[in-house]
Design a protein around this motif. Structure first.
Motif, PDB file in Angstrom:
ATOM      1  N   UNK B 234      -3.999 -10.251   2.791  1.00 52.86           N
ATOM      2  CA  UNK B 234      -4.752 -10.872   3.903  1.00 52.86           C
ATOM      3  C   UNK B 234      -4.313 -12.333   4.231  1.00 52.86           C
ATOM      4  N   UNK B 237      -1.740 -12.210   6.724  1.00 55.41           N
ATOM      5  CA  UNK B 237      -1.873 -11.035   7.801  1.00 55.41           C
ATOM      6  C   UNK B 237      -1.010 -11.253   8.881  1.00 55.41           C
ATOM      7  N   UNK B 300      -3.419  -4.350  14.055  1.00 55.48           N
ATOM      8  CA  UNK B 300      -3.639  -5.949  14.062  1.00 55.48           C
ATOM      9  C   UNK B 300      -4.010  -5.933  12.423  1.00 55.48           C
ATOM     10  N   UNK B 302      -5.382  -8.270  10.865  1.00 52.63           N
ATOM     11  CA  UNK B 302      -6.467  -9.143  10.563  1.00 52.63           C
ATOM     12  C   UNK B 302      -7.783  -8.019  10.234  1.00 52.63           C
TER      13      UNK B 302
END
Lengths: 269, 356
Positions: B234, B237, B300, B302
């Motif tokens: 994360x 990302x 994406x 995220x």
């Protein structure tokens, strides 16, 4: 002088690709890099943001050597638009937002969103901003990528063949846009191009590469039929049509080349 | 450059909220699936009693024991394994720039199976034993797990070493993975040919990925590795988003592409190795979940990373619960079910994807 390239050299393994390349670009100028296929135009462009580490010489942006900078620091000064674009299920807005990456610490700020929104408007992409890249045309994707490079807020924009896969309308639109952005934001752009007529129309300065060296670096007045013939080995004539210079390759006429082909391949009529 | 005429784009913010809602929905689904999984089984426990046992105010000692020592560790193992394999798949697909990247397709699982087989054969860790549903018991599970883990790390190291020699091109990594998978499968077959019937049974039994193998201590290790790895992913990302846009574009955005690719491969292989070593081979979760979520929240990272993590957890937990209940009183290992569901689901995704 925003950008100055000084004694740049690049070797690929033992092969020398570029040697002794020197030039500079001022604020508000568009420089076109031209030359035959495989001469090292793209390599030169990639040396200017250290995607390729130059083997010698330096590239200065605002008097700072980019080869001594960290990748993020280079990305805050130099924006780059590759020749081929990868598309995925990413919305145009998110793809442009990625240009803020060199500035983002942990999360996106409202400031970042406002900048992207402004770039979307500048490139008239409002209608497309929530469309996925894999649902867009080549010209639209190209605009998104230019917008991504713009929101990096760079001092120098590098564009690799930005119009090679576009139709006439998009070619003119994108190059006019690049020129307007460069002038109004007082940045510099370096663009590789194949189309001499387009280069003559949109660029302020011209760099002709031949055999890994600069053959000529000149303003528009210095782009003569002789220079073009020396670089491309094709005789040309420069006409002015509707007040714009147009390069016409001379070479053999249609009947002459047909005769030559038949003769070489021993074909009878 | 001056971009001072921008405003906060309302439609984009709505679009982001919608993606967050999908993630929250999947999260809710995970909690619901967890409660349901803990309540159902050979003995059905009402949801209210499940809640009481989980909060430490159980009415019945027996239910308390069933929940805390059998069902909860198994359900959590399914969630952790599903989540871990799924995020590993997302990252492998991104850094290898190949939709077929997954723990299963890169030969890591096959390497783990070889390691387990070698341990059964050489260390003699497989023993025939009658105990209810399990015909074969691995009498020294830790030796087998360690051997499987060592072999899967070997495979990871080999893939990374090969791509180091030939520079880190994504195709090289995929091809190296396929070749290694074949090599380790050949090694396993060789061992199986010379194994006696007890050893053979133990080897085959090990390859059935089964969440019931995890107790609290194993769960803690798997959980720690998965959580740390996912946090690392994360954190990266934006790097994965940039790599998706092409290596050159990523470099021009200040991403150290080779480092991102190497570390991404290393961490995702590590997560896979830990999970597979403890539970056995569980295929397709790492391949199908990322693609399901790509369709829902896009590429994406995220949003894709948390969404895939939750989706993997839900999918493996629901499959595991179904596998326990389907042929009751027989308990089917979950890997059989994921393979049956995963392969057609994947084919469907491919066909639908390419029609566009």
């Amino acid at each position: 002088m925003i950008l100055s390239v000084d004694g740049l050299e690049f070797h690929y393994k033992s092969l020398s690709v570029l040697k002794g390349v020197n030039f500079g670009v001022e604020e508000g100028e568009v420089l076109a890099i031209m030359g035959p296929n495989g001469v090292g135009k793209t390599t030169l462009l990639k040396c200017m943001n250290a995607i390729h580490r130059p083997s010698g010489g330096c590239v200065m942006v605002d008097a700072a050597d980019i080869c001594r900078m960290k990748p993020e620091a280079i990305a805050r000064r130099v924006g780059y638009v590759a020749q081929k674009q990868e598309t995925g299920r990413m919305t145009a807005f998110d793809a442009i937002l990625m240009g803020r990456k060199p500035h983002i610490r942990w999360r996106i700020s409202e400031h970042d969103l406002r900048i992207v929104d402004s770039a979307v408007k500048r490139l008239r992409l409002e209608e497309l901003s929530l469309r996925h890249l894999d649902e867009m045309s080549g010209g639209e994707v190209q605009k998104v990528c230019i917008a991504r490079a713009l929101v990096q807020e760079p001092r120098v924009l590098l564009l690799d063949e930005p119009t090679s896969s576009l139709d006439l309308r998009n070619q003119v639109e994108i190059l006019s846009l690049v020129r307007a952005v460069v002038r109004s934001h007082k940045v510099a752009a370096v663009v590789t191009m194949h189309d001499l007529n387009q280069a003559l129309r949109f660029a302020d300065k011209f760099l002709f590469l031949k055999g890994g060296c600069i053959h000529a670096a000149t303003h528009r007045s210095g782009v003569t039929a002789e220079v073009i013939e020396e670089v491309y080995n094709v005789p040309v004539h420069i006409e002015h049509v509707a007040g714009r210079p147009v390069v016409v390759p001379l070479g053999a006429t249609e009947t002459e080349s047909l005769e030559k082909y038949r003769h070489e391949h021993h074909l009878t009529q | 450059m001056h971009f001072d005429d921008g405003v906060l784009p309302a439609d984009y913010l709505r679009h982001v909220t919608r993606k967050k809602a999908i993630i929250a929905g999947t999260g809710t689904l995970a909690i619901a699936a967890l409660l349901l999984a803990v309540s159902s089984g050979a003995v059905s426990i009402p949801l209210t009693d499940v809640w009481r046992a989980l909060t430490g105010t159980a009415a019945s000692k027996r239910w308390d024991a069933i929940i805390w020592s059998i069902r909860l560790p198994q359900a959590l193992a399914a969630i952790v394994a599903g989540a871990g394999l799924s995020v590993a798949g997302v990252v492998m697909q991104s850094v290898l720039r190949n939709p077929l990247g997954s723990p299963f397709t890169l030969g890591i699982s096959h390497a783990a199976a070889f390691g387990a087989a070698l341990s059964v054969m050489v260390l003699g860790t497989g023993v025939m034993h009658s105990r209810g549903a399990d015909a074969v018991v691995i009498n020294n599970p830790y030796a087998t797990t360690m051997a499987a883990f060592a072999a899967s790390l070997l495979a990871t190291a080999a893939i990374i070493a090969i791509s180091r020699i030939r520079r880190t091109s994504p195709e090289i990594m995929i091809l190296a993975g396929v070749a290694l998978g074949a090599l380790f499968t050949a090694g396993t077959m060789f061992l199986q040919y010379f194994a006696d019937d007890v050893q053979l049974a133990a080897m085959v039994f090990w390859t059935f990925g089964d969440t019931a193998r995890a107790s609290w201590s194993e769960l803690a290790i798997m959980g720690a590795v998965t959580v740390t790895g996912t946090a690392f992913f994360f954190f990266n990302r934006w790097n994965y988003n940039a790599v998706d846009a092409g290596d050159e574009t990523a470099s021009s955005l200040g991403v150290r592409v080779e480092r991102v690719r190497m570390l991404g491969m290393l961490i995702s292989s590590l997560i896979t190795a830990v999970i597979v070593s403890f539970l056995g081979i569980i295929g397709f979760v790492g391949l199908v979940c990322p693609h399901m979520m790509r369709r829902m929240v896009g590429d994406d990272h995220r949003f894709l990373l948390p969404a895939s993590m939750l989706c993997g957890g839900v999918l493996l937990l629901v499959s595991d619960t179904a596998a326990r209940l389907m042929l009751a009183p027989h308990v089917l290992p979950v890997s059989v079910l994921t393979a049956f569901l995963g392969a057609p689901a994947f084919l469907y995704l491919i066909i639908r994807g390419y029609r566009k």
